[in-house]
Design a protein around this motif. Structure first.
Motif, PDB file in Angstrom:
ATOM      1  N   ALA A  17     -11.398  11.633  38.781  1.00 10.95           N
ATOM      2  CA  ALA A  17     -12.027  11.231  37.521  1.00 10.95           C
ATOM      3  C   ALA A  17     -11.006  10.617  36.562  1.00 10.95           C
ATOM      4  O   ALA A  17     -11.286   9.605  35.921  1.00 10.95           O
ATOM      5  N   LEU A  18      -9.825  11.204  36.481  1.00  9.23           N
ATOM      6  CA  LEU A  18      -8.797  10.643  35.604  1.00  9.23           C
ATOM      7  C   LEU A  18      -8.307   9.296  36.123  1.00  9.23           C
ATOM      8  O   LEU A  18      -7.983   8.399  35.334  1.00  9.23           O
ATOM      9  N   SER A  19      -8.290   9.129  37.446  1.00  6.75           N
ATOM     10  CA  SER A  19      -7.856   7.850  38.007  1.00  6.75           C
ATOM     11  C   SER A  19      -8.864   6.735  37.724  1.00  6.75           C
ATOM     12  O   SER A  19      -8.493   5.564  37.686  1.00  6.75           O
ATOM     13  N   LEU A  20     -10.131   7.094  37.533  1.00 12.27           N
ATOM     14  CA  LEU A  20     -11.123   6.083  37.157  1.00 12.27           C
ATOM     15  C   LEU A  20     -10.771   5.445  35.815  1.00 12.27           C
ATOM     16  O   LEU A  20     -10.817   4.231  35.668  1.00 12.27           O
ATOM     17  N   LYS A  21     -10.414   6.287  34.846  1.00 10.88           N
ATOM     18  CA  LYS A  21     -10.042   5.747  33.537  1.00 10.88           C
ATOM     19  C   LYS A  21      -8.747   4.948  33.639  1.00 10.88           C
ATOM     20  O   LYS A  21      -8.621   3.881  33.059  1.00 10.88           O
ATOM     21  N   TRP A  22      -7.790   5.474  34.393  1.00 10.68           N
ATOM     22  CA  TRP A  22      -6.513   4.774  34.582  1.00 10.68           C
ATOM     23  C   TRP A  22      -6.746   3.413  35.228  1.00 10.68           C
ATOM     24  O   TRP A  22      -6.221   2.399  34.780  1.00 10.68           O
ATOM     25  N   ILE A  71     -11.397  17.144  31.067  1.00 13.24           N
ATOM     26  CA  ILE A  71     -11.268  17.189  29.608  1.00 13.24           C
ATOM     27  C   ILE A  71      -9.820  17.484  29.218  1.00 13.24           C
ATOM     28  O   ILE A  71      -9.243  16.792  28.364  1.00 13.24           O
ATOM     29  N   ILE A  72      -9.220  18.475  29.848  1.00  9.43           N
ATOM     30  CA  ILE A  72      -7.827  18.816  29.549  1.00  9.43           C
ATOM     31  C   ILE A  72      -6.903  17.653  29.916  1.00  9.43           C
ATOM     32  O   ILE A  72      -6.000  17.299  29.163  1.00  9.43           O
ATOM     33  N   GLY A  73      -7.125  17.048  31.076  1.00  9.81           N
ATOM     34  CA  GLY A  73      -6.329  15.892  31.484  1.00  9.81           C
ATOM     35  C   GLY A  73      -6.479  14.721  30.535  1.00  9.81           C
ATOM     36  O   GLY A  73      -5.511  14.022  30.232  1.00  9.81           O
ATOM     37  N   GLY A  74      -7.693  14.511  30.037  1.00  8.49           N
ATOM     38  CA  GLY A  74      -7.927  13.438  29.070  1.00  8.49           C
ATOM     39  C   GLY A  74      -7.172  13.669  27.774  1.00  8.49           C
ATOM     40  O   GLY A  74      -6.644  12.729  27.171  1.00  8.49           O
ATOM     41  N   ILE A  76      -4.331  15.400  27.515  1.00  5.49           N
ATOM     42  CA  ILE A  76      -2.897  15.251  27.802  1.00  5.49           C
ATOM     43  C   ILE A  76      -2.514  13.798  28.068  1.00  5.49           C
ATOM     44  O   ILE A  76      -1.534  13.298  27.524  1.00  5.49           O
ATOM     45  N   LEU A  77      -3.285  13.123  28.900  1.00  6.47           N
ATOM     46  CA  LEU A  77      -2.900  11.785  29.355  1.00  6.47           C
ATOM     47  C   LEU A  77      -3.382  10.643  28.467  1.00  6.47           C
ATOM     48  O   LEU A  77      -2.711   9.615  28.370  1.00  6.47           O
ATOM     49  N   PHE A  78      -4.547  10.821  27.850  1.00  5.61           N
ATOM     50  CA  PHE A  78      -5.149   9.703  27.129  1.00  5.61           C
ATOM     51  C   PHE A  78      -5.356   9.968  25.641  1.00  5.61           C
ATOM     52  O   PHE A  78      -5.915   9.137  24.936  1.00  5.61           O
ATOM     53  N   GLY A  79      -4.932  11.137  25.165  1.00  5.77           N
ATOM     54  CA  GLY A  79      -5.067  11.451  23.749  1.00  5.77           C
ATOM     55  C   GLY A  79      -6.488  11.719  23.299  1.00  5.77           C
ATOM     56  O   GLY A  79      -6.795  11.588  22.113  1.00  5.77           O
ATOM     57  N   ASP A  80      -7.362  12.110  24.238  1.00  8.92           N
ATOM     58  CA  ASP A  80      -8.738  12.450  23.870  1.00  8.92           C
ATOM     59  C   ASP A  80      -8.731  13.662  22.936  1.00  8.92           C
ATOM     60  O   ASP A  80      -7.818  14.485  22.974  1.00  8.92           O
ATOM     61  N   ARG A  81      -9.747  13.770  22.112  1.00  8.09           N
ATOM     62  CA  ARG A  81      -9.869  14.872  21.149  1.00  8.09           C
ATOM     63  C   ARG A  81     -10.887  15.896  21.641  1.00  8.09           C
ATOM     64  O   ARG A  81     -11.902  15.534  22.239  1.00  8.09           O
ATOM     65  N   VAL A  82     -10.597  17.172  21.385  1.00  8.76           N
ATOM     66  CA  VAL A  82     -11.507  18.262  21.718  1.00  8.76           C
ATOM     67  C   VAL A  82     -11.647  19.140  20.476  1.00  8.76           C
ATOM     68  O   VAL A  82     -10.642  19.560  19.903  1.00  8.76           O
ATOM     69  N   THR A  83     -12.885  19.411  20.091  1.00  8.17           N
ATOM     70  CA  THR A  83     -13.121  20.284  18.943  1.00  8.17           C
ATOM     71  C   THR A  83     -13.046  21.743  19.382  1.00  8.17           C
ATOM     72  O   THR A  83     -13.087  22.050  20.586  1.00  8.17           O
ATOM     73  N   ALA A  84     -12.985  22.625  18.410  1.00  8.44           N
ATOM     74  CA  ALA A  84     -12.956  24.053  18.709  1.00  8.44           C
ATOM     75  C   ALA A  84     -14.238  24.493  19.414  1.00  8.44           C
ATOM     76  O   ALA A  84     -14.204  25.327  20.333  1.00  8.44           O
ATOM     77  N   VAL A  85     -15.348  23.930  19.016  1.00  9.74           N
ATOM     78  CA  VAL A  85     -16.621  24.276  19.655  1.00  9.74           C
ATOM     79  C   VAL A  85     -16.620  23.816  21.115  1.00  9.74           C
ATOM     80  O   VAL A  85     -17.043  24.557  22.014  1.00  9.74           O
ATOM     81  N   GLN A  86     -16.122  22.617  21.371  1.00  9.69           N
ATOM     82  CA  GLN A  86     -16.039  22.138  22.751  1.00  9.69           C
ATOM     83  C   GLN A  86     -15.117  23.048  23.577  1.00  9.69           C
ATOM     84  O   GLN A  86     -15.434  23.370  24.720  1.00  9.69           O
ATOM     85  N   ALA A  87     -13.994  23.445  22.999  1.00 10.05           N
ATOM     86  CA  ALA A  87     -13.064  24.342  23.705  1.00 10.05           C
ATOM     87  C   ALA A  87     -13.731  25.673  24.023  1.00 10.05           C
ATOM     88  O   ALA A  87     -13.518  26.244  25.104  1.00 10.05           O
ATOM     89  N   ALA A  88     -14.541  26.172  23.105  1.00 10.99           N
ATOM     90  CA  ALA A  88     -15.248  27.433  23.350  1.00 10.99           C
ATOM     91  C   ALA A  88     -16.223  27.293  24.518  1.00 10.99           C
ATOM     92  O   ALA A  88     -16.307  28.185  25.375  1.00 10.99           O
ATOM     93  N   PHE A  89     -16.943  26.182  24.578  1.00  8.93           N
ATOM     94  CA  PHE A  89     -17.864  25.980  25.696  1.00  8.93           C
ATOM     95  C   PHE A  89     -17.122  25.741  27.008  1.00  8.93           C
ATOM     96  O   PHE A  89     -17.600  26.142  28.078  1.00  8.93           O
ATOM     97  N   MET A  90     -15.953  25.128  26.929  1.00  8.71           N
ATOM     98  CA  MET A  90     -15.122  25.000  28.136  1.00  8.71           C
ATOM     99  C   MET A  90     -14.717  26.385  28.635  1.00  8.71           C
ATOM    100  O   MET A  90     -14.739  26.651  29.843  1.00  8.71           O
ATOM    101  N   ALA A  91     -14.362  27.270  27.709  1.00 11.78           N
ATOM    102  CA  ALA A  91     -13.998  28.638  28.086  1.00 11.78           C
ATOM    103  C   ALA A  91     -15.181  29.351  28.729  1.00 11.78           C
ATOM    104  O   ALA A  91     -15.009  30.095  29.708  1.00 11.78           O
ATOM    105  N   LEU A  92     -16.376  29.126  28.207  1.00 11.44           N
ATOM    106  CA  LEU A  92     -17.567  29.715  28.824  1.00 11.44           C
ATOM    107  C   LEU A  92     -17.771  29.207  30.249  1.00 11.44           C
ATOM    108  O   LEU A  92     -18.191  29.967  31.133  1.00 11.44           O
ATOM    109  N   THR A  93     -17.493  27.947  30.462  1.00 13.14           N
ATOM    110  CA  THR A  93     -17.591  27.390  31.806  1.00 13.14           C
ATOM    111  C   THR A  93     -16.631  28.107  32.748  1.00 13.14           C
ATOM    112  O   THR A  93     -16.999  28.487  33.867  1.00 13.14           O
TER     113      THR A  93
END
Length: 106
Positions: A17-22, A71-74, A76-93
């Motif tokens: 998935a990250l290579s697609l953006k690259w 999401i984490i790779g984005g 680190i590599l592309f400077g994507d932003r993640v909100t606290a709410v998004q991080a919480a739902f990632m943790a639930l995943t």
């Protein structure tokens, strides 16, 4: 062994998935070979993992951890932003994946 193969499939899914953006930023046919190759690898590994795991379990873990990893790779590599709410739902995943593993029959 199926769980180990699934873990490798998740890593290859994240890389795919990250290579697609690259590849889209490079925009050459040579760069397109990377995600195409990785798609064959990650699908093959997922299919191999499904030999020892229920399809639903393998697919849920693969997509869930793959999404969180991308999401984490984005970030680190592309400077994507993640909100606290998004991080919480990632943790639930991740909690859901851990629960799936703990209570899986295989």
């Amino acid at each position: 062994m199926a769980w180990l193969i699934l873990g490798i499939a998740v890593i290859s899914e994240i890389c795919w998935a990250l290579s697609l953006k690259w590849a889209a930023t490079i925009a050459t046919w040579q760069a397109s070979v990377v995600p195409i190759s990785l798609s064959f690898l990650n699908m093959g590994l997922l299919a191999l993992a499904m030999r020892g795991l229920p399809a639903g379990t393998a697919y849920a873990v693969w997509t869930g951890l793959g999404a969180v990893g991308v999401i984490i790779g984005g970030v680190i590599l592309f400077g994507d932003r993640v909100t606290a709410v998004q991080a919480a739902f990632m943790a639930l995943t991740v909690v859901g994946v851990v629960g799936t593993k703990l209570f899986a029959s295989a």
